[in-house]
Scaffold this active site. Structure first.
Site, PDB file in Angstrom:
ATOM      1  N   ASP A 137     -11.464  -2.699  -3.972  1.00 20.07           N
ATOM      2  CA  ASP A 137     -10.703  -2.352  -2.595  1.00 20.07           C
ATOM      3  C   ASP A 137     -12.021  -2.212  -1.823  1.00 20.07           C
ATOM      4  O   ASP A 137     -12.188  -1.390  -0.781  1.00 20.07           O
ATOM      5  CB  ASP A 137     -10.333  -0.801  -2.787  1.00 20.07           C
ATOM      6  CG  ASP A 137      -9.583  -0.415  -1.493  1.00 20.07           C
ATOM      7  OD1 ASP A 137      -9.205  -1.061  -0.633  1.00 20.07           O
ATOM      8  OD2 ASP A 137      -9.538   0.814  -1.257  1.00 20.07           O
ATOM      9  N   HIS A 187       0.852  -1.319   0.058  1.00 20.66           N
ATOM     10  CA  HIS A 187      -0.118  -0.131  -0.005  1.00 20.66           C
ATOM     11  C   HIS A 187       0.883   1.252  -0.006  1.00 20.66           C
ATOM     12  O   HIS A 187       1.949   1.183   0.713  1.00 20.66           O
ATOM     13  CB  HIS A 187      -0.978  -0.130   0.987  1.00 20.66           C
ATOM     14  CG  HIS A 187      -1.811   1.157   1.311  1.00 20.66           C
ATOM     15  ND1 HIS A 187      -2.726   1.385   0.456  1.00 20.66           N
ATOM     16  CD2 HIS A 187      -2.261   2.099   2.220  1.00 20.66           C
ATOM     17  CE1 HIS A 187      -3.273   2.445   0.631  1.00 20.66           C
ATOM     18  NE2 HIS A 187      -3.173   2.876   1.819  1.00 20.66           N
TER      19      HIS A 187
END
Lengths: 430, 332
Positions: A309, A184
């Site tokens: 997501d 991330h």
């Protein structure tokens, strides 16, 4: 052969082989047995036939970034409830993030996810395991054992691993086991804000997240990826500057890829409006200019994969002042429909969208999926690209309600989803 | 420019109570961004009347008689809270002060729960201060009565901007065409944001003076000019508004030290001479003498800092009266 299934009169699209033509597809023993283009299929006695009437038949979608609440926060989402939402959205395989309670950083826990998924879920669920023990960003986890247990990649999920030395070790060790790493992209010091650093953040009085919170870790990761030779995937890029960094590195390293959240392709910072916490995301919604740049990058192949997501959050996490609200939105069920908006607007070709949603994620994880090839498992979807519908949060199948598409008008819906040749979803109101 | 970032969904969603005034169609006062020029002028005119009332021996204008006003402060502020309390009492309201100590763990839930609890007690007005931007608006969506924003995070502090405008107007007899410099920690100031919105709306030339580390993104689009050199920025201004520099911003976080900050951005007598001779000096308080302002300037002849406090009560009386007053009529 009562297990045989023939889907005829479909527009068959396979992004992997560039196929886009009218035809029929035969499923036998859960696998794709034959594809008939411009010729009549051989019909045997006991065969089930579905007349697709021109619907699009494509490989099932593969979503490599899905958060559930299992184990630990089952009230937000279970593997079972997420799989129902996924099936309704045409997702036949998804990868769970290790941010659970406990963290998936141990072979036994990887095994737990796989067994729970087999026992309760309608679709294929693959676990990602933690890149670092306990997601603490201090020590690498047992990549070899985790791989043997069935983990498909290593990531710290919502956490951005930021120690350069540790990342170098993690990348090198993952390369040793030929496993992909997903990081991330959010600098833990620069990225402590609450929304995109723009005029809107200034006006709302919210702490800004500058572009550099993403571009600095991306550049660092890509340099270390080149050094180590790991298969590296930048979790979700959100801005034009990151596209340029990816472009530059892709010229000399073909082991790297990056993804984009459907949220960043669909919306921009202005959608936050008056402190709407459902739109608080990481990476944050950026400017319209960035959104356009992401779409171009998807078209060009600089961005490889679209993620939902999917991140279920309960009201306690969202019904609070914006700065205190949790990041994330659900997205499994709206993934394809939201992506099809880019097709309807003429910005991206359908095949490109489907490639980013099936073929490319399969390639990243080394799965024999995401294509319509004889002998591969029959994970396939049938969808109507023009089917009009309105997103209503109370009709979504996820346990949590934090959709960013509430009351959005969509064109395109899944009519049927098959996993291993078995129907796991069929639209009823048709 | 203000409309770019503020969507006032609140005024249309809440149908709990029809607005009493034909010229002030809002249930709540959440920010300057929701107001137009006419509404601001009406509020300031009404506040003028309230000044007169406040200077009488019998300081009472009973338009809120029988009404309940709750001051709900999640962030400590003796000054603002007493100002709202006095304003409500001069209008005859029953004023209840609530200071809510928040634990960092569960702030949000406390806010919504508190809102529901208070709403059940049927107040007519809730005045709220909270440390998070947008928190007051969130609370206003959960209650049926009027809500006044007494400061939310670094978002807005509308009554401060109104009292500043009233102070300026009384000294300069107008707002239109003046040049106002706002100096200090713009990035973390709700006072600066509300003032910029109001002053821009009233055609005031706004100057921002601050080191770059204390400037928020896109600030140049929210003011007329940005200066990082204070001496340049102060030249020929009519009004100087100093902002408080919070202690936590000093010592290497955003500015290296108090003395360096004062050296470059403190308002002393020499710097004051760069402004127009009749320039007034303002500060929302509390003052850090020797950090952002020289005590001689803060207590000097051009300072109107204490007058701002008086105007604060008047403006808050006007706001409370407009939102919940029974005898409210347009000011002549």
């Amino acid at each position: 052969m009562s297990n045989d299934l023939l889907i005829k009169n479909a527009r068959i699209i396979d992004p992997n082989s560039e196929l886009d033509d009218e035809g029929s597809l035969l499923v036998r023993n859960g696998k794709i047995a034959d594809i008939f283009i411009n010729k009549e299929p051989l019909i045997t006695e006991n065969i089930k036939i579905i007349d697709a009437k021109g619907l699009i038949l494509a490989p099932g979608l593969i979503d490599i970034r899905v958060f559930t609440g299992e184990p630990g926060h089952e009230f937000r989402e279970t593997l079972a409830s997420a799989s129902m939402a996924a099936a309704a959205g045409g997702v036949t395989t998804f990868v769970t993030m290790p941010d659970t309670l406990p963290v998936i950083d141990d072979a036994a826990l990887v095994d737990f996810i796989i067994r729970r998924a087999n026992a309760t879920a309608k679709i294929n669920i693959l676990p990602a395991a933690a890149m670092t023990k306990g997601l603490r960003g201090k020590e690498i986890s047992e990549y070899g054992l985790l791989k043997q247990a069935g983990a498909v990649c290593f990531t710290d999920g919502r956490n951005s691993v930021s120690s350069s030395a540790l990342l170098k070790t993690a990348f090198t060790y993952a390369a040793n086991f030929n496993m992909p790493i997903i990081n991330h992209l959010n600098d833990p010091e620069l990225g402590t804000g609450h929304m995109h650093a723009g005029l809107m953040a200034t006006g709302l009085g919210l702490k800004p997240i500058p572009y550099e919170a993403e571009t600095i870790p991306l550049e660092r990761d890509l340099q270390l990826a080149a050094l180590s030779g790991v298969r590296y995937h930048g979790a979700q890029i959100s801005c034009a500057a990151s596209v340029e960094i990816m472009r530059r590195h892709k010229e000399r390293n073909n082991n790297i890829s990056c993804g984009v959240s459907i949220n960043n392709l669909s919306l921009n910072e202005n959608d936050i409006g008056s402190y709407r916490t459902f739109f608080k995301l990481s990476p944050p919604l950026r400017s319209e200019k960035d959104r356009k740049a992401l779409i171009s990058a998807l078209k060009e192949g600089i961005i490889d994969i679209i993620h939902s997501d999917h991140d279920p959050q309960d009201v306690e996490g969202k019904r609070v002042p914006f700065a205190q609200a949790a990041n994330g939105a659900i997205g499994l069920e709206t993934l394809l429909a939201a992506a099809l908006r880019l097709v309807h607007s003429g910005e991206v070709e359908l095949k490109t969208i489907l490639r980013a949603l099936s073929t490319n994620p399969a390639k990243l994880l080394g799965l024999n999926l995401g294509k319509l090839e004889i002998g591969t498992r029959a994970d396939i979807i049938l969808f109507d690209i023009d089917y009009p519908w309105v997103v209503k949060e109370n009709e979504l199948l996820s346990r949590s309600r934090n959709t960013i598409f509430e009351r959005a008008k969509m064109s395109g819906k899944i009519i049927k989803t098959f996993v291993g040749g078995k129907e796991v979803f069929a639209l009823t109101e048709r | 420019m203000s409309d770019n970032f503020h969507i006032d969904e609140n005024s249309k969603n809440n149908k709990a109570k029809p607005p009493k005034n034909s010229f002030f169609q809002h249930k709540d006062l959440l920010g300057i961004a929701q107001l137009n020029q006419v509404e601001i002028i009406n509020l300031l005119d009404r506040a003028e009347e309230m000044i007169a009332i406040s200077r009488q021996p019998q300081k009472i204008f009973p338009s809120l008689t029988g009404k309940t006003q709750i001051n709900l402060f999640f962030e400590n502020s003796t000054r603002t809270q007493s100002s709202f309390e006095i304003a409500g009492k001069r209008l005859g309201a029953l004023v209840v002060n609530m200071s809510v100590k928040t634990s960092s763990l569960n702030k949000g839930e406390t806010l919504i729960d508190t809102a529901a609890t208070l709403n059940a007690m049927r107040p007519d007005i809730i005045v709220v201060r909270h440390s998070e931007a947008g928190a007051v608006e969130l609370l206003s969506q959960k209650v049926g009565c009027s809500v006044v924003n007494a400061g939310d995070g670094i978002h807005e502090h509308p009554t401060q901007a109104l009292l500043d405008a009233l102070t300026i107007r009384r000294h300069k007899k107008r707002l239109n065409g003046l040049t106002v410099a706002i100096c200090g920690d713009i990035a973390h100031s709700r006072v600066a944001r509300s003032n910029l919105l109001l002053l821009n709306l009233m055609n005031v030339r706004t100057r921002i003076i601050a080191p770059r580390t204390l400037l928020p993104t896109g600030i140049e689009k929210l003011c007329s000019e940005v200066f990082t050199d204070m001496d340049e920025g102060l030249k020929q201004v009519d009004v100087i508004m100093m902002l408080r520099l919070q202690q936590e911003r000093i010592s290497g976080k955003l500015v290296p030290s108090m003395r360096e900050y004062y050296h470059f951005y403190g308002l002393d007598q020499e710097r004051l001479k760069l402004a127009k001779p009749d320039a007034i000096v303002m500060h929302p308080g509390p003052i850090n003498r020797g950090v952002e302002i020289d005590p001689l300037v803060a207590d000097g002849t051009q300072s109107v800092i204490n007058e701002q406090v008086e105007m604060g009560v008047a403006v808050r009386m006007a706001v409370l009266d407009f939102l919940a007053g029974e005898k409210a009529e347009p000011a002549k």
